[in-house]
Every structure is written in C-alpha cells, then in structure tokens.
Design a protein around this motif. Structure first.
Motif, mmCIF file in Angstrom:
data_model
loop_
_atom_site.group_PDB
_atom_site.id
_atom_site.type_symbol
_atom_site.label_atom_id
_atom_site.label_comp_id
_atom_site.label_asym_id
_atom_site.label_seq_id
_atom_site.Cartn_x
_atom_site.Cartn_y
_atom_site.Cartn_z
ATOM 1 N N ASP A 182 -74.473 11.390 -2.485
ATOM 2 C CA ASP A 182 -75.670 11.162 -2.665
ATOM 3 C C ASP A 182 -75.897 10.337 -3.694
ATOM 4 O O ASP A 182 -76.518 9.020 -3.690
ATOM 5 C CB ASP A 182 -76.728 12.264 -2.794
ATOM 6 C CG ASP A 182 -78.428 11.776 -3.096
ATOM 7 O OD1 ASP A 182 -78.872 11.191 -2.107
ATOM 8 O OD2 ASP A 182 -78.503 11.789 -4.174
ATOM 9 N N ARG A 183 -75.384 10.628 -4.963
ATOM 10 C CA ARG A 183 -75.437 9.838 -6.144
ATOM 11 C C ARG A 183 -74.433 8.533 -6.115
ATOM 12 O O ARG A 183 -74.863 7.468 -6.544
ATOM 13 C CB ARG A 183 -74.775 10.478 -7.480
ATOM 14 C CG ARG A 183 -75.832 11.618 -7.779
ATOM 15 C CD ARG A 183 -77.294 11.151 -8.317
ATOM 16 N NE ARG A 183 -77.094 10.598 -9.337
ATOM 17 C CZ ARG A 183 -77.070 10.846 -10.730
ATOM 18 N NH1 ARG A 183 -77.119 12.383 -10.946
ATOM 19 N NH2 ARG A 183 -76.950 10.162 -11.640
ATOM 20 N N SER A 188 -78.015 10.011 1.980
ATOM 21 C CA SER A 188 -79.241 10.433 1.163
ATOM 22 C C SER A 188 -79.453 12.075 1.277
ATOM 23 O O SER A 188 -79.828 12.410 2.373
ATOM 24 C CB SER A 188 -80.771 9.585 1.743
ATOM 25 O OG SER A 188 -81.658 10.298 1.379
#
Length: 199
Positions: A182-183, A188
């Motif tokens: 996600d990062r 997402s």
C-alpha cells in the motif's frame, strides 16, 4: 514471450508433465512461479508446482511413471514429488494437494484460466489465488517479502485485492505485506478493506 527450452529445461519438463496429466484425464492446474510467468508476471523462484486433488496423488505418480518420471511420497503429507531424468539432470515437479493449509478442490480448478505456456495450453491458477498462496507461506520461521513484491507488482491489475485482504486477514505477516505494498503504491489497503467488508 516464450522462454527457450534450451535455456530453461524446466519448461520442457513442465510441458511434458502437463501433456500426460491431460492425456490421463487427471485434473490439475499450474501454480507457483511458472503460473506467475504464464500470466506475464515476474517471479524470483524457479521451480515447478502443480495443484492436484489429494485423491489423485497416486494416479499422478502412476501416470508419470509410465513416461519415465520417478515418483516420491515425502513425509510432509501435503504433496508428492516427481523427478524427470533429463540431460540436465533430475528435474523436480511438486504436485501439491494442500497448499498453505487450503485443500485443493473443484473450486480451486474453477479459479483458473487456460493459458498457453510455451505453446502448451493448460489451466493456470488465478493471480488472486497465487498472491494469497504467496503471502500465506510467511510465518515466524520464514518471511521474505522480496519474493512477494515482484508478484504483487507484475500481476497487480489481475489481482482481486479485497479478496486477498479478506482471505489473509488472520495472518499478521500478510497484513504487514499489504501495508508495505500500500505504501509503495501497488494497491490501496483502505479500498481493499472497505470492499472486503462490503462482501
């Protein structure tokens, strides 16, 4: 792009086994690193994994023995092995019937697509299930996110991320990996969480 079988003899062994399993009428699908390759993705592993039903394990070994494979029933209790004697040496195929404590069923084989692997058509496990299998292999004894990143990045458009989130929620290692990607902008986590909760 097809891989030269001179450079990658495992491809020839994979095709040989798939042909004889189809000829014997034994249900199977390609999994692991070569399934990632078949789907156009990148993998850091170089081994052959097929999924089969547990009740077909004996038939698999008997069928392949007829064409020169040497079978083995290891003590782990979730797979059988077959060795192909080639000019490059003995090449191994794992026939797995209970990957990551998830028994192979008819539903497993429905979660596939028939894809040409170096011109040999065979059922290939979905990108979503490949990702689930990858992240559920991690534990306190083995946790190498570097082996999951290429799969996530190269197959991300094919992966149902809410399903991955939902089916791996019990694993803190899977959760940590999803947080990482996600990062990195691969998926997402907030969206996957929301869509998983809505199911």
């Amino acid at each position: 792009m097809a891989v030269s079988e001179d450079r990658q003899p495992l491809i020839a062994t994979l095709k040989k086994a798939a042909f004889h399993l189809k000829d014997a009428g034994i249900p199977f699908c390609l999994a692991g690193s070569f399934a990632v390759y078949a789907r156009g993705g990148e993998s850091v592993d170089h081994d052959i994994d097929f999924l089969i039903k547990e009740e077909d394990a004996g038939r698999v070994l008997a069928s392949l023995a007829e064409v020169g494979f040497r079978g083995e029933v290891p003590p782990e209790g979730w797979l059988v092995k077959a060795w192909d004697d080639t000019e490059q040496g003995d090449l191994l195929i794992d026939f797995i019937f209970c990957p990551v404590q998830r028994p192979v069923t008819d539903a497993t084989f429905q979660d596939t697509d028939v894809i040409a692997v170096n011109a040999c058509h065979m059922p290939v496990l979905s990108a979503t299930e490949l990702m689930i299998h990858k992240v559920l292999t991690w534990s306190a004894h083995y946790c190498d996110f570097a082996r999951g990143l290429p799969v996530a990045r190269s197959l991300r458009e094919q992966i149902d991320w809410p399903r991955v989130y939902r089916e791996t929620a019990h694993s803190p290692y899977a959760h940590a990996f999803l947080f990482l990607i996600d990062r990195l902008g691969v998926m997402s986590m907030a969206e996957a969480n929301a869509l998983a909760a809505a199911v």
